[in-house]
Structures are given as structure tokens and as C-alpha cells.
Scaffold this motif. Structure first.
Motif, PDB file in Angstrom:
ATOM      1  N   MET A 229      24.578  39.461  38.360  1.00  0.00           N
ATOM      2  CA  MET A 229      24.952  38.167  38.934  1.00  0.00           C
ATOM      3  C   MET A 229      25.828  37.381  37.959  1.00  0.00           C
ATOM      4  O   MET A 229      26.825  36.755  38.349  1.00  0.00           O
ATOM      5  CB  MET A 229      23.698  37.357  39.266  1.00  0.00           C
ATOM      6  CG  MET A 229      22.848  37.931  40.366  1.00  0.00           C
ATOM      7  SD  MET A 229      23.682  37.926  41.968  1.00  0.00           S
ATOM      8  CE  MET A 229      22.377  38.637  42.969  1.00  0.00           C
ATOM      9  N   ARG A 230      25.450  37.424  36.699  1.00  0.00           N
ATOM     10  CA  ARG A 230      26.233  36.715  35.685  1.00  0.00           C
ATOM     11  C   ARG A 230      27.642  37.301  35.602  1.00  0.00           C
ATOM     12  O   ARG A 230      28.637  36.567  35.519  1.00  0.00           O
ATOM     13  CB  ARG A 230      25.525  36.827  34.339  1.00  0.00           C
ATOM     14  CG  ARG A 230      26.221  36.080  33.199  1.00  0.00           C
ATOM     15  CD  ARG A 230      25.417  36.171  31.914  1.00  0.00           C
ATOM     16  NE  ARG A 230      24.174  35.429  32.061  1.00  0.00           N
ATOM     17  CZ  ARG A 230      22.964  35.988  32.111  1.00  0.00           C
ATOM     18  NH1 ARG A 230      22.849  37.301  32.053  1.00  0.00           N
ATOM     19  NH2 ARG A 230      21.889  35.247  32.237  1.00  0.00           N
ATOM     20  N   GLU A 231      27.733  38.621  35.617  1.00  0.00           N
ATOM     21  CA  GLU A 231      29.040  39.269  35.537  1.00  0.00           C
ATOM     22  C   GLU A 231      29.893  38.968  36.767  1.00  0.00           C
ATOM     23  O   GLU A 231      31.115  38.785  36.651  1.00  0.00           O
ATOM     24  CB  GLU A 231      28.856  40.771  35.372  1.00  0.00           C
ATOM     25  CG  GLU A 231      28.244  41.159  34.029  1.00  0.00           C
ATOM     26  CD  GLU A 231      27.849  42.625  33.961  1.00  0.00           C
ATOM     27  OE1 GLU A 231      27.446  43.059  32.886  1.00  0.00           O
ATOM     28  OE2 GLU A 231      27.950  43.317  34.995  1.00  0.00           O
ATOM     29  N   LEU A 232      29.252  38.913  37.939  1.00  0.00           N
ATOM     30  CA  LEU A 232      30.003  38.592  39.156  1.00  0.00           C
ATOM     31  C   LEU A 232      30.607  37.196  39.084  1.00  0.00           C
ATOM     32  O   LEU A 232      31.757  36.980  39.478  1.00  0.00           O
ATOM     33  CB  LEU A 232      29.092  38.692  40.372  1.00  0.00           C
ATOM     34  CG  LEU A 232      28.904  40.074  40.995  1.00  0.00           C
ATOM     35  CD1 LEU A 232      27.997  39.979  42.216  1.00  0.00           C
ATOM     36  CD2 LEU A 232      30.238  40.682  41.403  1.00  0.00           C
ATOM     37  N   LEU A 233      29.850  36.256  38.586  1.00  0.00           N
ATOM     38  CA  LEU A 233      30.380  34.905  38.456  1.00  0.00           C
ATOM     39  C   LEU A 233      31.600  34.874  37.538  1.00  0.00           C
ATOM     40  O   LEU A 233      32.560  34.145  37.789  1.00  0.00           O
ATOM     41  CB  LEU A 233      29.302  33.962  37.913  1.00  0.00           C
ATOM     42  CG  LEU A 233      28.319  33.403  38.931  1.00  0.00           C
ATOM     43  CD1 LEU A 233      27.226  32.599  38.233  1.00  0.00           C
ATOM     44  CD2 LEU A 233      29.019  32.530  39.972  1.00  0.00           C
ATOM     45  N   GLU A 234      31.559  35.677  36.484  1.00  0.00           N
ATOM     46  CA  GLU A 234      32.688  35.706  35.562  1.00  0.00           C
ATOM     47  C   GLU A 234      33.941  36.299  36.207  1.00  0.00           C
ATOM     48  O   GLU A 234      35.054  36.073  35.746  1.00  0.00           O
ATOM     49  CB  GLU A 234      32.313  36.507  34.310  1.00  0.00           C
ATOM     50  CG  GLU A 234      31.153  35.928  33.504  1.00  0.00           C
ATOM     51  CD  GLU A 234      31.433  34.518  33.023  1.00  0.00           C
ATOM     52  OE1 GLU A 234      32.610  34.210  32.720  1.00  0.00           O
ATOM     53  OE2 GLU A 234      30.490  33.718  32.941  1.00  0.00           O
ATOM     54  N   LEU A 235      33.738  37.077  37.299  1.00  0.00           N
ATOM     55  CA  LEU A 235      34.886  37.645  38.002  1.00  0.00           C
ATOM     56  C   LEU A 235      35.583  36.627  38.902  1.00  0.00           C
ATOM     57  O   LEU A 235      36.704  36.857  39.353  1.00  0.00           O
ATOM     58  CB  LEU A 235      34.451  38.838  38.868  1.00  0.00           C
ATOM     59  CG  LEU A 235      33.978  40.100  38.135  1.00  0.00           C
ATOM     60  CD1 LEU A 235      33.548  41.163  39.139  1.00  0.00           C
ATOM     61  CD2 LEU A 235      35.077  40.646  37.225  1.00  0.00           C
ATOM     62  N   VAL A 236      34.901  35.516  39.179  1.00  0.00           N
ATOM     63  CA  VAL A 236      35.473  34.500  40.058  1.00  0.00           C
ATOM     64  C   VAL A 236      36.395  33.606  39.243  1.00  0.00           C
ATOM     65  O   VAL A 236      35.950  32.774  38.448  1.00  0.00           O
ATOM     66  CB  VAL A 236      34.371  33.654  40.734  1.00  0.00           C
ATOM     67  CG1 VAL A 236      35.002  32.598  41.644  1.00  0.00           C
ATOM     68  CG2 VAL A 236      33.436  34.550  41.531  1.00  0.00           C
ATOM     69  N   ASP A 237      37.672  33.788  39.445  1.00  0.00           N
ATOM     70  CA  ASP A 237      38.680  32.997  38.744  1.00  0.00           C
ATOM     71  C   ASP A 237      39.267  31.994  39.724  1.00  0.00           C
ATOM     72  O   ASP A 237      40.170  32.296  40.495  1.00  0.00           O
ATOM     73  CB  ASP A 237      39.771  33.910  38.189  1.00  0.00           C
ATOM     74  CG  ASP A 237      40.811  33.146  37.374  1.00  0.00           C
ATOM     75  OD1 ASP A 237      40.540  31.987  37.003  1.00  0.00           O
ATOM     76  OD2 ASP A 237      41.894  33.714  37.117  1.00  0.00           O
TER      77      ASP A 237
END
Length: 316
Positions: A229-237
């Protein structure tokens, strides 16, 4: 398939996934799932070699790698089929199966051969309030664990062996799948938490293994999902859509879709994670023109812009 005893009358057929069974006597058994349709010959040969005839099927959920021979064994052997209410309804309906497995018009790509002839009507429907059933002369406990599918169940045999189906995944499976599929992440996590309280002598995980301890598996999966989940959020630019999120996932985790079916599946799985992050208040939907997009909220940022998510320990 190799037949291996777990405890008492509870055994597993070992293939690339585990298919448990319970011997009701020396020559008859209740299968807990049946594997895929292309495992059918191997399954029948293994049962024949063991001198066993299936008189019942107690299914965990209606996914193709578990229900591939439900209807076939029901028809060919007269085996009684027991399913939870939600899974029974889906397996009875070609439309429900279509919506579950395609997520695109049928004409867009070849049909799943795995779904040919699988629709069938359960002989015994397990209601949501039922936590114990008598089936084919044996007593089974039922634990309702929705999330992976709409009405997934786990089954405890009379030997106090708990079959988990896909309610729990092993570390190897987690890393191979990269983004495990769930129908609803919130329900799935709730079911994982509930399973922490279940005691058994042995635990059978379909994908894959037989264990005497369950808590390490659950904690590993919770930590894994939290990190994802944390990594997915970082993908949201800035903002994203499910299709854009799917593309980012495939690029960042080196996933190469083999065709339209795979890509449709990844997009469906991506939406599950997006909806859960919205529920946590980490993403929010908004309208851009005539398109729904998702953007990060202020609550999703911590020090130095890192995502802040609940600790795994909250599930202990």
C-alpha cells in the motif's frame, strides 16, 4: 498427485496447489476443493489409486483454480456439493462468472476454457449464520472469511485440521503474485484478523503448505500488504486512474501481461487497492472533465513526503 496424510482422516493431494480431503470411510471421501479443470485427470487417477470415491465436495470459493471440477464430480460421481451462499449464487450464474473473470466484453478475447461447463447448482447451501454443518456423514466447522471472494469460507475437519483455501497466502505466493488479488481489501484484512483467533492442530494453505502455526503467516502477509500500500501511494504522481495505476504497477514491478485477459485482471486488482486507500483517507476521487481520477490527500504524507499507513501491529 501424491496423497499425504495430515492427521487422522484428513489428507492432502499434493500438486502445484494442495487439494485436501477427508475420508468418511475406507473407500469414500469429501474433497475440500477440486483444483483446476486441467488437473481433473490427475485428480481422478490419484483418487482411484487410493481406492477413494468422492461422495462430497465442500468448496472454499468459486475461483477457477479451486472449483474446476465441482460440477463434473457432482455429475459423474453423484458427489454432493456444499458451498456458501454467495459462492453458490455466483457458480450457478454464467453472468456472474462472466463479470468475475472477464471485466471486458466477451468478444474482446477468447473465452476462458477453464469456465466451460463449470456452472452448477449446489446441493447444500451454507448460510452466513452457520458455523457448523453435518455433511456426508461427517461434522465440519465453517469459518466465514470474505474478502478474497464475496463469500469465501475456511473449513475445519473433524481432526481439528483447518483448511484455509485462499484466505491466507504463504510468503512465496505473496512475492510471486506481487499484488495478491482480493475482492475487497477491507474485508480481507478483517478476515485475516479473525483467523488469528482460530486454533487448530494443523493449517492447510492451498498455495501452499501444511503448517502447525498460523500467526507467523498472517503477520507476514499483513506486513507485506502494508508495504505494498505504501509503495502504491508512492506511484501516484499528482493523480491517477485505475488504468494508469495498472500501467505503473506493471512497469515498476516488471510484470508483462500475456494478453488482454491478464491486463484486465491486473486492472481489476488495482481498483481493489485504490478503493481501500480511499477508505483509509489516503486517496480521494474527483472529477476531471468527464473522468474519475484519484489523488493523494494530505493525510497520506508523513515526514519527508512518505506515506503514512497503519502499522501491522494494529492487527495483533
Amino acid at each position: 498427485m501424491e496423497l499425504e496424510q495430515v492427521k487422522g482422516n484428513t489428507w492432502v493431494l499434493k500438486s502445484w496447489e494442495l487439494i485436501p480431503l477427508y475420508k468418511v470411510d475406507d473407500s469414500h471421501c469429501v474433497l475440500l476443493d477440486t483444483g483446476t479443470y486441467d488437473q481433473r485427470d490427475e485428480l481422478e487417477e490419484a483418487l482411484k489409486a487410493a481406492g477413494l470415491t468422492p461422495v462430497g465436495i465442500l468448496g472454499s470459493h468459486a475461483h477457477i483454480d479451486h472449483m474446476g471440477s465441482y460440477g463434473y464430480l457432482q455429475k459423474e460421481y453423484g458427489a454432493q456439493l456444499a458451498l456458501s451462499l454467495g459462492e453458490a449464487g455466483q457458480l450457478f450464474s454464467p453472468l456472474a462468472l462472466h463479470l468475475e473473470y472477464y471485466n471486458l466484453p466477451v468478444e474482446s478475447f477468447p473465452e476462458y476454457p477453464e469456465l466451460h461447463g463449470v456452472t452448477c447448482l449446489a446441493d447444500r447451501i451454507i448460510l452466513p449464520q452457520e458455523d457448523h454443518i453435518e455433511f456426508c456423514g461427517a461434522e465440519f466447522d465453517i469459518i466465514h472469511t470474505p474478502g478474497h471472494t464475496v463469500d469465501h469460507i475456511c473449513v475445519r475437519t473433524p481432526d481439528n485440521v483447518l483448511y484455509l483455501g485462499d484466505a491466507v497466502m504463504t510468503g512465496r505466493t505473496l512475492h510471486q503474485s506481487k499484488f495478491p488479488y482480493t475482492y475487497d481489501m477491507k474485508e480481507y484484512l478483517h478476515s485475516l484478523g479473525a483467523l488469528r483467533l482460530e486454533q487448530a492442530d494443523h493449517y492447510i494453505v492451498a498455495h501452499q503448505g501444511v503448517y502447525q502455526e498460523l500467526l507467523p503467516l498472517i503477520d507476514l502477509e499483513l506486513r507485506f500488504l502494508t508495504e505494498r500500500m505504501r509503495e502504491l501511494l508512492e506511484l501516484v504522481d499528482g493523480s491517477t486512474t485505475p488504468k494508469e495505476m495498472t500501467a505503473s504497477i506493471c512497469q515498476n514491478y516488471h510484470i508483462l501481461p500475456r494478453g488482454l485477459r491478464d491486463l484486465a485482471y491486473y486492472e481489476l486488482a488495482s481498483q481493489t487497492y485504490i478503493h481501500y486507500l480511499c477508505g483509509l483517507g489516503m486517496l480521494e476521487p474527483y472529477i476531471a472533465g468527464v473522468q474519475i481520477r484519484y489523488r493523494r490527500t494530505q493525510a497520506s504524507f508523513h515526514k519527508k513526503g512518505k506515506a503514512k499507513l497503519p502499522r501491522t501491529g494494529l492487527f495483533r
